[in-house]
Motif scaffolding. Structure first.
Motif, PDB file in Angstrom:
ATOM      1  N   LEU A  23      55.773  60.177  60.382  1.00  0.00           N
ATOM      2  CA  LEU A  23      54.572  59.303  60.153  1.00  0.00           C
ATOM      3  C   LEU A  23      54.870  57.808  59.896  1.00  0.00           C
ATOM      4  O   LEU A  23      55.879  57.978  59.164  1.00  0.00           O
ATOM      5  N   GLN A  32      50.170  56.506  61.235  1.00  0.00           N
ATOM      6  CA  GLN A  32      49.891  57.311  61.721  1.00  0.00           C
ATOM      7  C   GLN A  32      50.901  58.498  62.182  1.00  0.00           C
ATOM      8  O   GLN A  32      52.552  58.165  62.021  1.00  0.00           O
ATOM      9  N   ASP A  88      42.191  63.376  62.083  1.00  0.00           N
ATOM     10  CA  ASP A  88      41.537  62.610  62.189  1.00  0.00           C
ATOM     11  C   ASP A  88      41.478  61.703  60.443  1.00  0.00           C
ATOM     12  O   ASP A  88      40.309  61.391  60.039  1.00  0.00           O
ATOM     13  N   HIS A 105      41.557  59.848  57.326  1.00  0.00           N
ATOM     14  CA  HIS A 105      41.576  58.667  56.934  1.00  0.00           C
ATOM     15  C   HIS A 105      42.102  58.114  55.227  1.00  0.00           C
ATOM     16  O   HIS A 105      40.676  58.899  54.405  1.00  0.00           O
ATOM     17  N   ARG A 143      45.857  56.161  58.809  1.00  0.00           N
ATOM     18  CA  ARG A 143      45.171  56.143  59.178  1.00  0.00           C
ATOM     19  C   ARG A 143      44.659  56.859  60.373  1.00  0.00           C
ATOM     20  O   ARG A 143      45.716  56.670  61.216  1.00  0.00           O
ATOM     21  N   GLY A 144      44.109  58.175  60.884  1.00  0.00           N
ATOM     22  CA  GLY A 144      43.575  58.532  61.429  1.00  0.00           C
ATOM     23  C   GLY A 144      44.561  60.467  61.789  1.00  0.00           C
ATOM     24  O   GLY A 144      45.454  60.309  62.694  1.00  0.00           O
ATOM     25  N   VAL A 145      45.534  61.024  60.820  1.00  0.00           N
ATOM     26  CA  VAL A 145      46.241  61.261  61.184  1.00  0.00           C
ATOM     27  C   VAL A 145      45.576  63.052  61.106  1.00  0.00           C
ATOM     28  O   VAL A 145      44.614  63.377  60.931  1.00  0.00           O
TER      29      VAL A 145
END
Ligand code: ATP
Length: 238
Positions: free
Chosen positions: A210, A214, A9, A11, A21-23
């Motif tokens: 990606l 995301q 998660d 950011h 954003r939340g990888v």
């Protein structure tokens, strides 16, 4: 088995704009994992955050330990090494001197340095032939080889490669990817960021797509290569 690299998660923001954003992703020791995606997807930003060049939220663990609070130098000491897209070389200096600078942290171990230089020349015979030539006069492919070789001089455990195929002719791209898969055989793990989805997936064990910060699709590289959703988007259709 503990992953060598585990991001949860993550950011990353530039001011108020979130580029990542939340990888979440994971890489096992000995693997090549690729992150593919279009221009501006956040690939370079993600690598910069993993390396500690940009602040990130979320958790990044390497070799089982949280990297939070460790600066770039501390991450390099633990075996992380970033090869940036622009392949910054010392253009006035020779190939050999550029390589030696890559081993700066090991500079007191002269015998080790010599042995490492020989290993890198073994991996890149083209660099051995051109060891006295100034880096600024190398071709694009040779510069990429020098950037990789210089990174290897520091004996990294995990290489973060930012678009190694960028701007190279197809034949040279094949050679660079052949070298990258050869590196895995020497025990180096690789996180490979690429726009060239096909070449990257053909070399990798596992892939993540990606898009606008995301992760969308992910899976074993072979499965992604055969995935019709991916082929329509990135593999030129089939
Ligand atoms: P490329 O393949 O074009 O390098 P990328 O997937 O590596 O793309 P990033 O360079 O990480 O993408 O960029 C992700 C987003 O963050 C883009 O919208 C970009 O404009 C923005 N961005 C990148 N660097 C900065 C910066 N220094 N300041 C503000 N925004 C930035």
């Amino acid at each position: 088995m503990t992953a060598l690299l585990q991001a949860d998660d993550v950011h990353v923001a530039y001011g108020r704009i979130e580029a990542v954003r939340g990888v979440s992703l994971s890489l096992q020791a000995g693997q090549i994992v690729t992150v593919i995606g279009p221009n501006g997807a956040g690939k370079t930003t993600l690598l910069a955050a993993l390396m500690g060049l940009l602040p990130a939220r979320g958790r990044i663990a390497y070799d089982g330990a949280d990297l939070a609070g460790l600066d770039v130098e501390a991450r390099v000491e633990r075996g992380l090494c970033l090869v940036p897209e622009r392949r910054e070389l010392f253009t006035e200096m020779s190939v050999a001197d550029n390589l030696v600078l890559g081993a700066y942290a090991h500079r007191r171990d002269r015998a080790g340095l010599r042995a490492r230089l020989d290993e890198v020349y073994g991996l890149f015979p083209r660099l051995a032939e051109r060891r006295g030539q100034s880096a600024g006069t190398l071709s694009g492919g040779e510069r990429q080889m020098l950037a990789l070789g210089r990174a290897l001089m520091g004996r990294p455990r995990l290489l973060l490669l930012d678009e190694p195929s960028l701007g190279l002719a197809p034949l040279i791209v094949r050679e660079i990817f052949r070298i990258i898969t050869g590196l895995r055989a020497t025990g180096v793990s690789i996180l490979l960021v690429e726009q060239n989805a096909r070449a990257a997936l053909e070399s990798a064990d596992y892939g993540y797509v990606l898009e606008t910060g995301q992760i969308g699709l992910h899976g074993p590289a072979g499965a992604l290569l055969g995935d019709p959703r991916l082929s329509a988007l990135y593999l030129g259709g089939e």
